[in-house]
Design a protein around this motif. Structure first.
Motif: not given
Length: 79
Positions: A63-64, A67-68, A70-71
């Motif tokens: 997940v991290p 998330w990175s 996507v960000a």
């Protein structure tokens, strides 16, 4: 030889007395028994953790990273 009415009444009276001595008939006393599982709840929990725990730890690892990605793509899209 058939029973006479007097013998039939005597037999019914005796049967009632014997039933009263024994208590309630088995059909009334009989209760539903809870089905017992072949393995205990603790083993089921342990097995569920072993099966699902790997998936949980893998999601916590991935997940991290997602998330990175996507960000950073969202940041490029805005800026």
């Amino acid at each position: 030889m058939a029973q006479t009415p007097q013998q039939r009444r005597a037999n019914e009276k005796y049967a009632k007395q014997e039933a009263a001595k024994r208590g309630k008939p088995a059909t009334i006393v009989k209760q539903k028994q809870k089905p017992k599982t072949p393995i205990s709840t603790g083993w089921i929990v342990l097995l569920a953790f072993i099966v699902c725990g790997g998936v949980l730890f893998e999601l916590l690892r991935v997940v991290p990273e997602i998330w990175s990605v996507v960000a950073s793509s969202f940041g490029r899209w805005l800026g």
